[in-house]
Design a protein around this motif. Structure first.
Motif, PDB file in Angstrom:
ATOM      1  N   THR A 224     -10.307   3.826 -11.348  1.00 32.72           N
ATOM      2  CA  THR A 224     -10.381   2.377 -11.233  1.00 32.72           C
ATOM      3  C   THR A 224      -9.873   1.758 -12.527  1.00 32.72           C
ATOM      4  O   THR A 224      -9.658   2.457 -13.526  1.00 32.72           O
TER       5      THR A 224
ATOM      6  N   THR B   1       1.225   6.505  -3.944  1.00 29.66           N
ATOM      7  CA  THR B   1       0.035   7.341  -4.015  1.00 29.66           C
ATOM      8  C   THR B   1      -1.195   6.481  -4.270  1.00 29.66           C
ATOM      9  O   THR B   1      -1.113   5.413  -4.862  1.00 29.66           O
ATOM     10  N   THR B   2      -2.324   6.985  -3.849  1.00 22.16           N
ATOM     11  CA  THR B   2      -3.569   6.265  -4.073  1.00 22.16           C
ATOM     12  C   THR B   2      -4.042   6.506  -5.503  1.00 22.16           C
ATOM     13  O   THR B   2      -3.786   7.565  -6.083  1.00 22.16           O
ATOM     14  N   ARG B   3      -4.758   5.542  -6.046  1.00 17.93           N
ATOM     15  CA  ARG B   3      -5.248   5.652  -7.413  1.00 17.93           C
ATOM     16  C   ARG B   3      -6.478   6.547  -7.454  1.00 17.93           C
ATOM     17  O   ARG B   3      -7.343   6.469  -6.587  1.00 17.93           O
ATOM     18  N   ASN B   4      -6.559   7.383  -8.484  1.00 18.63           N
ATOM     19  CA  ASN B   4      -7.732   8.227  -8.678  1.00 18.63           C
ATOM     20  C   ASN B   4      -8.757   7.554  -9.569  1.00 18.63           C
ATOM     21  O   ASN B   4      -9.933   7.895  -9.535  1.00 18.63           O
TER      22      ASN B   4
ATOM     23  N   GLY C 298       0.796  -1.213   0.000  1.00 17.27           N
ATOM     24  CA  GLY C 298       0.000   0.000   0.000  1.00 17.27           C
ATOM     25  C   GLY C 298       0.828   1.261   0.000  1.00 17.27           C
ATOM     26  O   GLY C 298       0.280   2.345   0.142  1.00 17.27           O
TER      27      GLY C 298
END
Length: 115
Positions: free
Chosen positions: A48, A43-46, A40
């Motif tokens: 899907t 960066t987080t995904r924007n 994890g």
């Protein structure tokens, strides 16, 4: 290397990493028994995977579609760099319309006569 008595500085020089990185890896190894990165990280995904496929599909169907049109259709706040990255990863290239139509042989001949 550390268990054989090597110093942090010497190990860092041999593996081409900073002393701090070597020290952190050693501390994590003694504490957890592993030196792998935690899952994890990053960066987080924007978008899907489905939205990614939609971006690529739109660029494939209409090569002249703009980033703002794709962004509005997908419905997610994404930057143009994200769209261009997805299109590039799919080995697609954007096609831009001509600024001026190329001259036909007849037009070229008439232009040369005029000059």
């Amino acid at each position: 290397m550390k268990t054989t008595g090597g110093s942090t500085r010497r190990i860092a020089g041999q593996v081409d990493r900073s002393e701090c990185a070597v020290r952190n890896c050693w501390e994590q190894w003694t504490r957890e028994g592993t030196y792998a990165r935690k899952t994890g990280s990053g960066t987080t995904r924007n978008t899907t995977r489905r939205e990614d496929r939609r971006i690529v599909w739109q660029a494939h169907v209409d090569p002249k579609v703009t980033c703002s049109t794709i962004r509005a259709d997908v419905g997610v706040a994404i930057v143009p760099q994200t769209i261009s990255r997805h299109v590039t990863e799919a080995n697609l290239k954007s096609k831009r319309s001509f600024r001026a139509l190329p001259l036909t042989p007849e037009h070229r001949q008439l232009r040369l006569q005029w000059c």
